[in-house]
Design a protein around this motif. Structure first.
Motif, short mmCIF file in Angstrom:
data_model
loop_
_atom_site.label_atom_id
_atom_site.label_comp_id
_atom_site.label_asym_id
_atom_site.label_seq_id
_atom_site.Cartn_x
_atom_site.Cartn_y
_atom_site.Cartn_z
N ILE A 41 -21.11 21.87 46.17
CA ILE A 41 -22.55 22.02 46.37
C ILE A 41 -22.84 23.16 47.34
O ILE A 41 -23.77 23.96 47.13
N THR A 42 -22.05 23.25 48.40
CA THR A 42 -22.25 24.32 49.39
C THR A 42 -22.08 25.70 48.75
O THR A 42 -22.87 26.62 49.00
N LYS A 43 -21.07 25.86 47.91
CA LYS A 43 -20.87 27.14 47.22
C LYS A 43 -22.06 27.49 46.36
O LYS A 43 -22.54 28.64 46.35
N ALA A 44 -22.57 26.52 45.62
CA ALA A 44 -23.73 26.75 44.75
C ALA A 44 -24.97 27.11 45.57
O ALA A 44 -25.74 28.00 45.20
N CYS A 45 -25.16 26.43 46.70
CA CYS A 45 -26.32 26.70 47.55
C CYS A 45 -26.25 28.08 48.18
O CYS A 45 -27.22 28.86 48.17
N ALA A 82 -21.71 17.62 41.38
CA ALA A 82 -22.07 18.94 41.89
C ALA A 82 -22.85 19.76 40.86
O ALA A 82 -23.78 20.49 41.21
N ALA A 83 -22.49 19.66 39.58
CA ALA A 83 -23.17 20.44 38.54
C ALA A 83 -24.62 20.00 38.41
O ALA A 83 -25.53 20.84 38.32
N ALA A 84 -24.84 18.68 38.39
CA ALA A 84 -26.21 18.17 38.28
C ALA A 84 -27.01 18.53 39.52
O ALA A 84 -28.20 18.87 39.43
N PHE A 85 -26.37 18.48 40.67
CA PHE A 85 -27.08 18.81 41.91
C PHE A 85 -27.47 20.29 41.92
O PHE A 85 -28.60 20.65 42.27
N ALA A 86 -26.52 21.16 41.54
CA ALA A 86 -26.81 22.59 41.51
C ALA A 86 -27.93 22.90 40.53
O ALA A 86 -28.77 23.80 40.77
N ALA A 87 -27.98 22.16 39.43
CA ALA A 87 -29.03 22.39 38.42
C ALA A 87 -30.40 22.03 38.96
O ALA A 87 -31.42 22.51 38.44
N GLY A 122 -32.72 16.81 48.25
CA GLY A 122 -31.92 15.83 48.97
C GLY A 122 -31.02 15.03 48.06
O GLY A 122 -31.26 14.93 46.84
N GLY A 123 -29.98 14.46 48.63
CA GLY A 123 -29.16 13.52 47.89
C GLY A 123 -29.96 12.27 47.56
O GLY A 123 -30.81 11.84 48.35
N ASP A 124 -29.71 11.67 46.41
CA ASP A 124 -30.54 10.54 45.98
C ASP A 124 -30.10 9.21 46.58
O ASP A 124 -30.69 8.18 46.28
N GLN A 125 -29.07 9.21 47.44
CA GLN A 125 -28.64 7.97 48.08
C GLN A 125 -28.68 8.09 49.60
O GLN A 125 -27.87 7.51 50.31
N LEU A 126 -29.65 8.83 50.10
CA LEU A 126 -29.80 9.00 51.54
C LEU A 126 -30.25 7.69 52.19
O LEU A 126 -30.73 6.77 51.54
N ARG A 152 -20.81 6.51 49.06
CA ARG A 152 -20.38 7.52 48.11
C ARG A 152 -20.17 8.84 48.83
O ARG A 152 -20.89 9.18 49.78
N LEU A 153 -19.18 9.63 48.38
CA LEU A 153 -18.86 10.91 49.03
C LEU A 153 -19.50 12.05 48.26
O LEU A 153 -19.23 12.25 47.06
N SER A 154 -20.34 12.83 48.94
CA SER A 154 -20.95 14.01 48.33
C SER A 154 -19.88 15.06 48.05
O SER A 154 -18.95 15.23 48.85
N ASP A 155 -20.05 15.79 46.95
CA ASP A 155 -19.14 16.89 46.63
C ASP A 155 -19.61 18.12 47.40
O ASP A 155 -20.15 19.07 46.84
N ILE A 156 -19.39 18.07 48.71
CA ILE A 156 -19.98 19.07 49.60
C ILE A 156 -19.43 20.46 49.32
O ILE A 156 -20.17 21.45 49.33
N SER A 157 -18.15 20.58 49.07
CA SER A 157 -17.55 21.89 48.85
C SER A 157 -18.22 22.62 47.69
O SER A 157 -18.66 23.78 47.82
#
Length: 398
Positions: free
Chosen positions: A173-177, A141-146, A110-114, A166-171
């Motif tokens: 993150i979605t590609k990495a997921c 996004a890099a830290a999240f993908a890691a 999960g995102g850490d600012q939910l 804050r705006l999530s880097d959804i694009s």
């Protein structure tokens, strides 16, 4: 002597609903818990999919379906995806999705600012069910993908974090997921489909707290879940029915009514929010203002691509000082509701330290950018000059 009661119709017998050659303009409210079938074969046909109909309200009812179809239209849900469904709250929507997707041994990232209750679910409740969880920064996004693990099954993101905006880097993150077979669930409550179409941007699952901006009048508690995969949708519905995440027909009826004015309310509140944010930023008692349309927003580089000019009605700011100043400020706002919610037609003010994120330590809140003086404003549709005047007077008092 004969008993005249034997010739009197019993009051416990239902009367047939009057038929009409014209139709109601307003959707009828249908509070019935049970629905009668003509025969056992007819009931079987409904359960086996050969006939459409309702059986027991916990399994579905007309007002929930009418509301879900309207939100489907907003979110761009296609017939091939199946239909979205309504739950008893936004947290029930998240719960139904996770329970329908994950099993013991799976991992949810999960995102850490939910939202505070979502953070609690990930940190405490899901581990009790044997589902592993962790958090990462969705603006990186890099830290999240890691942080994706071999057993990661699902990622939970908010388009705009609650309450730090804050705006999530959804694009990215979605590609990495998707490259690793991980499903992406987007909580689109803050931004709404008017600000962000999550399915158009790669989401696999979309949820809403309908309680908030979609219903818009602080008089219902509902959630919504939709997914690209009809099989996953069916699994989620089974969990929602079994766990009793049943929405009230009356709440669904009220929320549908609220949706008819949604775009008008959203646009007016958004216009007010931009002006209020700029006014707050000029006051000496305010340390920082967070609003996506402002160039000093930390994720402003993503705003244009993600939101365009639909930057929403949520404003957050940091008041200088500690609890003494926060008490004085809130006490001076005589006509602004101080409440742990958002999305009312009028402006409401929230203080995460004493509401949504009270379970976190002061140090943990500070690490997320929420000091004692942090406030979140859900801006309503009032006259904006009056709104600015009220906030300014309260800040002057501090």
């Amino acid at each position: 002597m004969s008993d005249k009661r034997l010739n009197t119709p019993s009051m416990v017998r239902r009367m047939a609903f009057p038929q009409s050659s014209s139709r109601a303009v307003v959707t009828p409210l249908q509070p019935s818990v049970v629905y009668a079938s003509d025969t056992p074969d007819a009931l079987d046909a409904q359960y086996l999919g050969g006939a459409q109909g309702y059986t027991y309200a916990r399994e579905g009812h007309p007002n929930a379906d009418v509301l879900a179809r309207k939100i489907d239209q907003l979110e761009g849900v296609t017939p091939q995806m199946g239909a979205g469904f309504i739950t008893s709250s936004g947290m029930a929507a998240i719960s139904a999705a996770i329970l329908g997707v994950c099993k013991a041994g799976d991992h949810v990232l999960g995102g850490d600012q939910l939202y505070g209750r979502s953070l609690r679910m990930l940190s405490q409740d899901l581990p009790d069910l044997g589902i592993e969880t962790s958090l990462a920064d969705p603006t990186d996004a890099a830290a999240f993908a890691a942080a994706i693990q071999p057993n990661t099954r699902l990622v939970l993101l908010e388009v705009m974090s609650n309450p730090t905006l804050r705006l999530s880097d959804i694009s990215a993150i979605t590609k990495a997921c998707h490259a690793r077979g991980v499903l992406v669930m987007i909580d689109n409550t803050f931004t709404t489909p008017r600000g962000y179409r999550a399915f158009d941007n790669g989401a696999d699952i979309v949820i809403h707290s309908v309680t908030k901006l979609l219903a818009g009048h602080s008089d219902v508690t509902l959630g919504y879940t939709a997914t690209r995969d009809p099989a996953l949708r069916d699994a989620m519905v089974v969990k929602a029915v079994t766990w009793g995440f049943t929405p009230s027909p009356f709440d669904c009826w009220l929320a549908e009514r609220g949706l008819y004015s949604f775009e008008l309310r959203y646009d007016r509140a958004q216009e007010n929010a931009a002006k209020l944010a700029d006014a707050l930023a000029t006051h000496s008692a305010v340390e920082k203002v967070l609003y996506p349309a402002r160039t000093d927003h930390p994720d402003h580089n993503r705003v244009s691509d993600m939101l365009g000019d639909q930057t929403g009605n949520m404003v957050s700011f940091v008041l200088r000082g500690g609890r003494e100043q926060t008490n004085a400020f809130v006490g001076a706002l005589e006509h602004i509701a101080f409440a742990p919610t958002l999305g009312d037609i009028g402006t409401t003010l929230s203080h995460p330290a004493t509401s949504s994120h009270r379970a976190l330590s002061a140090e943990a809140r500070l690490a997320l950018g929420m000091p004692e003086g942090f406030f979140r404003v859900s801006v309503g549709v009032e006259d904006v000059d009056m709104l600015i005047s009220e906030f300014t007077a309260a800040l002057d008092g501090v």
